[in-house]
Design an enzyme around this catalytic site. Structure first.
Site, PDB file in Angstrom:
ATOM      1  N   CYS A 121      -6.296  13.637-109.095  1.00  0.00           N
ATOM      2  CA  CYS A 121      -6.875  12.694-108.148  1.00  0.00           C
ATOM      3  C   CYS A 121      -7.046  13.369-106.793  1.00  0.00           C
ATOM      4  O   CYS A 121      -6.411  14.389-106.497  1.00  0.00           O
ATOM      5  CB  CYS A 121      -6.008  11.442-108.021  1.00  0.00           C
ATOM      6  SG  CYS A 121      -4.451  11.687-107.147  1.00  0.00           S
ATOM      7  N   ALA A 156      -8.871  20.609-109.893  1.00  0.00           N
ATOM      8  CA  ALA A 156      -7.953  20.193-108.834  1.00  0.00           C
ATOM      9  C   ALA A 156      -8.531  19.058-107.983  1.00  0.00           C
ATOM     10  O   ALA A 156      -9.666  18.609-108.183  1.00  0.00           O
ATOM     11  CB  ALA A 156      -7.614  21.396-107.957  1.00  0.00           C
ATOM     12  N   HIS A 157      -7.732  18.626-107.011  1.00  0.00           N
ATOM     13  CA  HIS A 157      -8.095  17.463-106.189  1.00  0.00           C
ATOM     14  C   HIS A 157      -9.353  17.721-105.354  1.00  0.00           C
ATOM     15  O   HIS A 157      -9.602  18.810-104.856  1.00  0.00           O
ATOM     16  CB  HIS A 157      -6.927  17.063-105.272  1.00  0.00           C
ATOM     17  CG  HIS A 157      -6.432  18.168-104.383  1.00  0.00           C
ATOM     18  ND1 HIS A 157      -7.036  18.520-103.194  1.00  0.00           N
ATOM     19  CD2 HIS A 157      -5.396  19.012-104.513  1.00  0.00           C
ATOM     20  CE1 HIS A 157      -6.376  19.507-102.619  1.00  0.00           C
ATOM     21  NE2 HIS A 157      -5.372  19.833-103.416  1.00  0.00           N
ATOM     22  N   ASN A 158     -10.173  16.669-105.258  1.00  0.00           N
ATOM     23  CA  ASN A 158     -11.395  16.639-104.443  1.00  0.00           C
ATOM     24  C   ASN A 158     -12.488  17.598-104.920  1.00  0.00           C
ATOM     25  O   ASN A 158     -13.458  17.848-104.202  1.00  0.00           O
ATOM     26  CB  ASN A 158     -11.079  16.914-102.968  1.00  0.00           C
ATOM     27  CG  ASN A 158     -10.270  15.802-102.338  1.00  0.00           C
ATOM     28  OD1 ASN A 158      -9.034  15.871-102.300  1.00  0.00           O
ATOM     29  ND2 ASN A 158     -10.935  14.758-101.864  1.00  0.00           N
ATOM     30  N   SER A 164     -11.215  21.021-103.685  1.00  0.00           N
ATOM     31  CA  SER A 164     -12.334  20.806-102.760  1.00  0.00           C
ATOM     32  C   SER A 164     -13.525  21.718-103.012  1.00  0.00           C
ATOM     33  O   SER A 164     -14.410  21.852-102.158  1.00  0.00           O
ATOM     34  CB  SER A 164     -11.871  20.955-101.306  1.00  0.00           C
ATOM     35  OG  SER A 164     -10.893  19.982-101.004  1.00  0.00           O
TER      36      SER A 164
END
Length: 340
Positions: free
Chosen positions: A220, A241-243, A261
């Protein structure tokens, strides 16, 4: 389930050479074909099996010309490989739609809703305030956390975990053991050398027609959303991974890792064990070879990248041709130095 060859030819838009009333009930490899089975021939190296197979029928391309006699019945289509793929899709759809209802024991909180023709397998769990669409299949031991939304026709396979606030579009497929929406890897270093956990309060969004392979993990977002756009296909054991944002119709093979990201463009192909650092962008239609490491933004679309760290494929091959001859080159240099 039995189907006549005539029915199958109609599904595939093909023609039967022989008795169209013959029945089949099984899909076989051509080299393992038995009575009642249907196979296909798309690769010429498998042609010898056509003359030996016991399969009731074999799907072939329109232009195929057998070189000797055979016992099976042919179904001619425009493209044998695509035709058999269409048949597999039809078979899968039929088997999926037969799963309807609720097996016990399973659990769904009273605040959640689920559409018609859905399936809930034994020991599945659905948390609070979930919205589950029409025809969704949630298999045994699958977990669906609070406030999750799942679109019509999606499938959650056994043992998959859908964490809180995840949004899944229509006709998605989450394979066994996948984890969608677990915490991102967020830790802030402290003066004393320890790490402080950064709460991960975002979610994951899977748009329509996304497939997530077995044991893959999608974190998330720290804030906002990790997004897998429509039509993307993620293989087994992939870490996102996140974002991260994955573009439309991008495919990612097993054991690839994508750091936080990073934005991957649409229609990209990422081969197995590729590693991509965080906070960069990959242009549309980029192909990344197996074991390739990407450390910087790729701005030009349509490139094929290979190596560690990644470079243009042609440049890599030129460099590699020199590298593999380094021992020879060194000896030549040493000989020249002695003469000098």
């Amino acid at each position: 389930m039995e189907f006549s060859l005539g029915q199958i030819a109609t599904i595939l838009g093909g023609t039967v050479e022989g008795d169209s009333s013959k029945k089949v009930f099984r899909l076989d490899k051509i080299q393992e074909g038995k009575p009642g089975g249907i196979s296909f021939l798309a690769n010429e190296k498998y042609e010898p099996f056509l003359y030996e197979t016991e399969a009731t029928a074999v799907i072939v391309s329109e232009g195929f010309s057998p070189s000797k006699s055979f016992k099976t019945t042919l179904i001619r289509v425009k493209d044998a490989y695509l035709g058999f793929t269409t048949l597999l899709e039809a078979y899968t759809q039929i088997t999926k739609t037969t799963l309807v209802g609720v097996e016990e024991p399973c659990y769904m909180h009273s605040s959640s809703s689920i559409g018609e023709n859905a399936y809930r397998g034994a020991f599945s769990y659905i948390g609070k305030n979930c919205e589950i669409g029409t025809g969704v299949k949630i298999h045994g031991h699958a977990y669906v956390g609070d406030r999750v939304k799942i679109g019509d026709g999606s499938i959650i396979h056994p043992g998959a975990k859908i964490c809180a606030d995840t949004i899944i579009g229509k006709n998605c497929e989450i394979h066994p053991g996948a984890v969608i929406g677990s915490d991102g890897f967020g830790f802030a270093p402290q003066p004393d050398g320890t790490y402080k956990t950064i709460p991960q309060i975002g979610n994951v969004i899977l748009e329509d027609n996304v497939s997530i392979g077995s044991n893959s993990t999608i974190d998330c977002a720290t804030m906002g959303s990790t997004i897998i756009k429509k039509g993307a296909k993620i293989d087994n054991q992939v870490q996102i991974a996140h974002n991260v944002v994955i573009g439309e119709n991008t495919v990612i093979a097993a054991q690839t890792g994508i750091s936080g990201s990073t934005e991957i463009g649409k229609n990209c192909v990422i081969a197995g064990k590729a590693g991509i650092v965080g906070h960069i962008k990959i242009a549309d239609q980029t192909t990344i070879g197996a074991n390739t490491g990407i450390s910087k933004t790729i701005k030009t679309s349509g490139q094929t990248l290979f190596g560690y760290m990644a470079m243009d494929l042609k440049d890599f091959l030129k460099s590699y041709s020199i590298f593999k001859n380094l021992d020879q080159l060194q000896r030549r240099v040493q000989e020249l130095e002695k003469k000098g």
